[in-house]
Design an enzyme around this catalytic site. Structure first.
Site, PDB file in Angstrom:
ATOM      1  N   SER A  43       0.829  -1.190   0.047  1.00  0.00           N
ATOM      2  CA  SER A  43       0.024   0.056  -0.118  1.00  0.00           C
ATOM      3  C   SER A  43       0.949   1.346  -0.098  1.00  0.00           C
ATOM      4  O   SER A  43       0.457   2.302  -0.548  1.00  0.00           O
ATOM      5  CB  SER A  43      -1.253  -0.047   1.250  1.00  0.00           C
ATOM      6  OG  SER A  43      -0.396  -0.142   2.429  1.00  0.00           O
ATOM      7  N   GLU A  44       2.050   1.174   0.454  1.00  0.00           N
ATOM      8  CA  GLU A  44       2.988   2.435   0.532  1.00  0.00           C
ATOM      9  C   GLU A  44       4.226   1.931   0.572  1.00  0.00           C
ATOM     10  O   GLU A  44       4.680   0.975   1.224  1.00  0.00           O
ATOM     11  CB  GLU A  44       2.920   3.413   1.627  1.00  0.00           C
ATOM     12  CG  GLU A  44       1.992   4.715   1.147  1.00  0.00           C
ATOM     13  CD  GLU A  44       0.538   4.444   1.722  1.00  0.00           C
ATOM     14  OE1 GLU A  44      -0.445   5.010   1.258  1.00  0.00           O
ATOM     15  OE2 GLU A  44       0.119   3.427   2.253  1.00  0.00           O
ATOM     16  N   THR A  45       5.239   2.540  -0.192  1.00  0.00           N
ATOM     17  CA  THR A  45       6.702   2.362  -0.105  1.00  0.00           C
ATOM     18  C   THR A  45       7.143   3.715   0.456  1.00  0.00           C
ATOM     19  O   THR A  45       6.866   4.721  -0.109  1.00  0.00           O
ATOM     20  CB  THR A  45       7.266   1.876  -1.215  1.00  0.00           C
ATOM     21  OG1 THR A  45       6.748   0.888  -1.681  1.00  0.00           O
ATOM     22  CG2 THR A  45       8.879   1.916  -1.365  1.00  0.00           C
ATOM     23  N   HIS A  75       1.750   4.126   8.908  1.00  0.00           N
ATOM     24  CA  HIS A  75       2.451   2.869   8.912  1.00  0.00           C
ATOM     25  C   HIS A  75       3.846   2.970   8.130  1.00  0.00           C
ATOM     26  O   HIS A  75       4.626   2.272   8.750  1.00  0.00           O
ATOM     27  CB  HIS A  75       1.588   1.846   8.409  1.00  0.00           C
ATOM     28  CG  HIS A  75       1.631   1.485   6.632  1.00  0.00           C
ATOM     29  ND1 HIS A  75       0.965   2.066   6.016  1.00  0.00           N
ATOM     30  CD2 HIS A  75       2.226   0.730   6.150  1.00  0.00           C
ATOM     31  CE1 HIS A  75       1.441   1.502   4.762  1.00  0.00           C
ATOM     32  NE2 HIS A  75       1.929   0.623   4.935  1.00  0.00           N
TER      33      HIS A  75
END
Length: 269
Positions: A43-45, A75
């Site tokens: 979902s995120e990097t 997160h």
């Protein structure tokens, strides 16, 4: 480039929300960052590089979903702070300069990391036509979470309703900038959490986010007002699940949780 995958807001692997973390000497061009985030496909990097000493922040930090750059991510910030702390790249509290201002992460003796984020401004709104049908549940309360978060916060009847949601994501995408946070009071607070949530973000390429720190900057003031306490624990009831401890401090919200590194490797191209 060294790349790590960290499960955030959990104390065990294969739970919480996984994020890619890359510590760089400087940011490459945006297309390169976006391609890496798409390849990681979480979902995120998070991408971070050290800043010169003596400034208002220690590291620069940016977050990308597989589809776009985002203004705030809890997160992946927790995951980045965990990598800095466990690799000794930075000791003690770390200040990140981001699109949402300077954000601080502080490691604690119990192994958790506490993030200091801006509290989302909540504005009650009329339930938009079609939201109940798209979500698959009748809203009790609907609030706008402001420009940094870009979600609708939707209170539904109970925990069972939150857990059973199977929304029409294409229809849901028409109703907010990022997506929808669905929430309800915990059925049994003796289980160790005060409220539950699930987060659906189709507009940034995330059907359901496993555990969303940024959403808790809206959930914290919402539930603190209703439950009459500044310190709460939220359970994000996704399939991976995770808990976020929140402490409301007026215009700031503290978010605390554990993190676990599960993959440590090298990007070869």
């Amino acid at each position: 480039m060294r790349i790590r995958i960290v499960d955030a807001f959990t104390d065990r692997p294969f739970a919480g929300n996984p994020a890619g973390v890359l510590l760089l000497d400087a940011f490459p061009d945006d297309d390169r960052l976006q391609r890496v985030a798409l390849e990681v496909n979480h979902s995120e990097t998070a991408f971070a590089h050290r800043l010169p000493a003596g400034g208002e922040a220690d590291w620069a930090l940016r977050w990308f979903t597989p589809a776009t750059e985002v203004a705030m991510c809890g997160h992946a910030t927790l995951a980045t702070a965990h990598v800095l702390h466990t690799t000794r790249a930075h000791q003690g509290p770390v200040r990140f300069t981001t699109r949402s201002g300077v954000l601080t992460a502080t490691p604690r003796e119990d192994g958790t990391i506490t993030l200091d984020f801006p509290t989302a401004p909540l504005t009650p709104v009329q339930t938009p036509a079609g939201v109940a049908e798209a979500l698959g549940a009748e809203p009790r309360t609907v609030l706008d979470t402001g420009p940094d978060i870009g979600d609708l916060l939707v209170e539904v009847a109970d925990e069972k309703t939150v857990r059973g949601l199977a929304p029409d994501l294409r229809a849901l995408a028409a109703h907010s900038e990022r997506g929808v946070i669905a929430t309800a009071r915990a059925e049994d607070p003796a289980r160790g959490y005060d409220y539950v949530s699930r987060c659906f973000f189709p507009n940034v390429g995330i059907d359901e986010d496993p555990v969303t720190g940024s959403a808790h900057t809206a959930l914290a003031p919402f539930w603190s007002e209703r439950l009459g306490r500044p310190d709460l624990t939220g359970l994000q009831a996704s399939s991976r699940s995770g808990r976020v401890r929140t402490e409301l401090r007026g215009e700031r919200t503290l978010l605390s949780g554990h993190a676990v590194t599960v993959i440590d490797g090298e990007l070869l191209v």
